[in-house]
Design a protein around this motif. Sequence first.
Motif, PDB file in Angstrom:
ATOM      1  N   SER A   6      42.869  43.186  34.645  1.00 23.85           N
ATOM      2  CA  SER A   6      43.466  42.305  33.638  1.00 23.85           C
ATOM      3  C   SER A   6      44.841  41.890  34.540  1.00 23.85           C
ATOM      4  CB  SER A   6      43.867  43.274  32.518  1.00 23.85           C
ATOM      5  OG  SER A   6      44.699  44.196  32.762  1.00 23.85           O
ATOM      6  N   ALA A  20      40.818  44.815  26.222  1.00 23.98           N
ATOM      7  CA  ALA A  20      39.978  45.310  25.052  1.00 23.98           C
ATOM      8  C   ALA A  20      38.738  45.805  25.564  1.00 23.98           C
ATOM      9  CB  ALA A  20      39.874  44.248  24.055  1.00 23.98           C
ATOM     10  N   ALA A  79      41.954  40.243  26.197  1.00 22.55           N
ATOM     11  CA  ALA A  79      40.349  40.472  26.024  1.00 22.55           C
ATOM     12  C   ALA A  79      40.243  41.672  27.181  1.00 22.55           C
ATOM     13  CB  ALA A  79      39.955  39.089  26.474  1.00 22.55           C
ATOM     14  N   PHE A 129      45.985  35.889  26.601  1.00 30.34           N
ATOM     15  CA  PHE A 129      44.816  36.110  25.912  1.00 30.34           C
ATOM     16  C   PHE A 129      43.705  36.747  26.685  1.00 30.34           C
ATOM     17  CE2 PHE A 129      40.415  34.450  24.516  1.00 30.34           C
ATOM     18  CZ  PHE A 129      40.355  35.329  23.349  1.00 30.34           C
ATOM     19  N   VAL A 130      43.511  36.324  27.869  1.00 29.52           N
ATOM     20  CA  VAL A 130      42.704  36.814  28.741  1.00 29.52           C
ATOM     21  C   VAL A 130      42.938  38.315  29.248  1.00 29.52           C
ATOM     22  CG1 VAL A 130      41.229  36.534  31.138  1.00 29.52           C
ATOM     23  CG2 VAL A 130      41.880  34.595  29.561  1.00 29.52           C
ATOM     24  N   SER A 181      39.161  32.117  34.560  1.00 29.17           N
ATOM     25  CA  SER A 181      40.297  32.934  34.042  1.00 29.17           C
ATOM     26  C   SER A 181      40.929  34.168  34.473  1.00 29.17           C
ATOM     27  CB  SER A 181      39.619  33.465  32.576  1.00 29.17           C
ATOM     28  OG  SER A 181      39.259  32.315  31.737  1.00 29.17           O
TER      29      SER A 181
END
Length: 131
Positions: free
Chosen positions: A94, A108, A105, A101-102, A41
């Motif tokens: 990131s 986050a 995440a 979405f990854v 990912s």
Amino acid sequence: MRGTARIDGAAVGRWSLRLDALYCAVLGAAVALFAGPIAESLRLPIPLVAAIGVAVVVWAGLVAWMLARLPLRRALRFVMFANVGAALAVGAVSLAAATVFVVLAVLAVAVDVALFAVSQAVALRGLPAAG
């Protein structure tokens, strides 16, 4: 501080470091165990992701050791600065993520780590002045 209770910096600091160590142990173990899908990912090599997971588990142990062995103020400062650096590094990772979405995440996690740094700064402010 009118109208507000004084923060118990020692209590907040001990809790912050305990929760930080627990969070790192769980997160690091999960990253190490699921290095394959995470690496895919993030478009990073699996061994690198697995090593990061193991390093985070080791860091968790070091945080717990610091809490037990170092003066609280020193442990809080060290971990707070490490968390600021880690939050920036995780945020930068990131950028390599394959999907929105990854990216969210990973960001986050960066926010989680930054919030630990904030809690440690709050604890430091609540400690009596060093004499």
